[in-house]
Structures are given as structure tokens and as C-alpha cells.
Design a protein around this motif. Structure first.
Motif, PDB file in Angstrom:
ATOM      1  N   HIS A  40      10.234 -34.031  56.474  1.00  0.00           N
ATOM      2  CA  HIS A  40      11.664 -33.997  56.765  1.00  0.00           C
ATOM      3  C   HIS A  40      12.382 -33.684  55.456  1.00  0.00           C
ATOM      4  O   HIS A  40      12.304 -34.456  54.499  1.00  0.00           O
ATOM      5  N   GLN A  42      15.825 -32.539  53.307  1.00  0.00           N
ATOM      6  CA  GLN A  42      17.287 -32.479  53.232  1.00  0.00           C
ATOM      7  C   GLN A  42      17.662 -31.611  52.030  1.00  0.00           C
ATOM      8  O   GLN A  42      17.600 -32.057  50.886  1.00  0.00           O
ATOM      9  N   LEU A  99      15.941 -41.905  59.695  1.00  0.00           N
ATOM     10  CA  LEU A  99      16.694 -40.675  59.905  1.00  0.00           C
ATOM     11  C   LEU A  99      18.069 -41.061  60.436  1.00  0.00           C
ATOM     12  O   LEU A  99      18.189 -41.631  61.521  1.00  0.00           O
TER      13      LEU A  99
END
Length: 233
Positions: A40, A42, A99
């Protein structure tokens, strides 16, 4: 991961950094046998925060990934002027992450950010202008992964530093992949950790503790990676 001196670049150079950074990170991950599509991520301009699944890849990340990233940066920067180089700071911590609606939440994320923005990490790049990458590990990661013997790295490859950023203060472990342990202050030399089981981690933090290979004649090392990584998680 964060690019050094990004704000001093003009618009075109900033755009180039944002274009090239994820591609360098992808290539390093593939070379290390890691799949960034499972992470994940960002993105934030010249910075990336990546949350990895609990897959046991932490030793490979700390060892192989950063070694290959240093190689990618060396090749990339070797084709650019000094002003156009990409130099990266990296921080690794582990813990639970949630998350959230606007990114990631959790103490582990905050700690990683504090490590990434710490003065010792900035100073490591400033003190070694030929280095392209400096890495700091949280004390927890260092003890479990490096001092625990799960990588090809040695505790002596790192210098113990103290990170004081906002509300956070803790020991951390710093290395510059191309040179090993950077010089540390005298206070750090007396503060070697003692992992569980009573085994001491010996780290004199001497910058001169380098392994140097002398070669004679011509050596074509373009794109080469020297050393052996940890093939198993």
C-alpha cells in the motif's frame, strides 16, 4: 522514502524526480525479489510511504532492497549533472497500520515519519556528498532483523543515533549503504544495545571500519551489484 533537496529544484526538475522515483523503487524491488504491487503506497511528490503486508519480507527489505536501490541510484546519478542527482533518505519501522480515509493511521506511521525527518539522517547525506542513499532503522527493526542475524548485514554496519523529533525520542540505527556505519558522536559509542538472551551487539561506531577491495586494471562495473543478499525471508 524522501528525496533530498527537492524544494531547491525548478519545476521541470521536480517533475522529473516525481517521474523517476517510483520507477527506481520498482526496479530495486524487482531485483530484490519483492513485489511492490502488494504494497500500500501513499505518494507525496518527492516522498513515498509504503506499508508492506505481514509476509516475512522485512529482512529482504532491509538487506537486498536497499542494496539494489543504492545500485540503481548510482547508475541513475552517474548519467546526470551534480545538480540533477537524486539522493534519498529512507526510514524503516514496523507495527500495526490502519488504512484511513486520507491515508494511513497508527503510531507506526508517525514513528516512521519522525525517523525520516530526523537530523542524523539529514546529516548522513550532508556528511557524505558522494553517497546517494542513507537509511535509518528503528531500534525495534534493528534488534529483530539485523542484530537477530536475519540479514547479511552486521551490527557494525550501523551507527547508533538518538532521534528527537517533536514528541518522539528514541534510539535508532543509521547506515549509508555505500560506506557502512557513518561517524557517530561519542555518546553513541557507549550505548550498544543488548538483545534478549544476553547477547551484546558490539558497535564501536568507527567510520574507518570499511571493507575495501583493491582492483588493478580496468573494471567495468556498470549496473553491477557486489555482495550476496538474503534469499529467504
Amino acid at each position: 522514502m524522501d528525496a533530498q533537496s527537492y524544494g531547491s529544484k525548478n519545476d521541470r526538475a521536480q517533475s522529473e524526480t516525481q517521474h523517476d522515483l517510483p520507477r527506481l523503487l520498482d526496479r530495486a524491488a524487482r531485483s530484490a525479489g519483492l513485489n511492490r504491487s502488494e504494497w500500500h503506497i501513499q505518494p507525496k511528490g518527492d516522498e513515498q510511504l509504503a506499508v508492506l503486508p505481514a509476509s516475512g519480507d522485512e529482512p529482504r527489505l532491509v538487506d537486498d532492497y536497499f542494496r539494489h536501490l543504492a545500485s540503481e541510484l548510482r547508475h541513475y546519478n552517474g548519467q546526470r549533472t551534480p545538480a540533477a542527482r537524486m539522493r534519498l533518505r529512507a526510514a524503516v519501522h514496523h507495527g500495526l497500520v490502519e488504512l484511513a480515509d486520507n491515508g494511513f493511521a497508527g503510531t507506526a506511521v508517525v514513528v516512521t515519519a519522525r525517523l525520516l525527518n530526523s537530523r542524523p539522517l539529514y546529516d548522513a547525506l550532508a556528511g557524505h556528498p558522494m553517497a546517494d542513499l542513507a537509511v535509518v532503522l528503528s531500534d525495534e527493526v534493528f534488534r529483530s532483523v539485523v542484530a537477530g542475524g536475519h540479514t547479511t548485514l552486521l551490527p557494525s554496519d550501523f551507527s547508533r543515533v538518538t532521534v528527537k523529533e517533536k514528541e518522539y525520542e528514541s534510539a535508532a540505527w543509521l547506515t549509508v549503504p555505500t560506506i557502512g556505519a557513518p561517524a557517530a558522536n561519542e555518546e553513541a559509542r557507549d550505548s550498544s544495545p543488548r538483545p534478549a538472551g544476553g547477547t551484546s551487539v558490539h558497535n564501536d561506531n568507527h567510520a574507518q571500519q570499511l571493507s575495501v577491495t583493491n582492483m588493478t586494471g580496468s573494471v567495468d562495473a556498470r549496473g553491477a551489484v557486489f555482495g550476496f543478499g538474503n534469499a529467504s525471508a
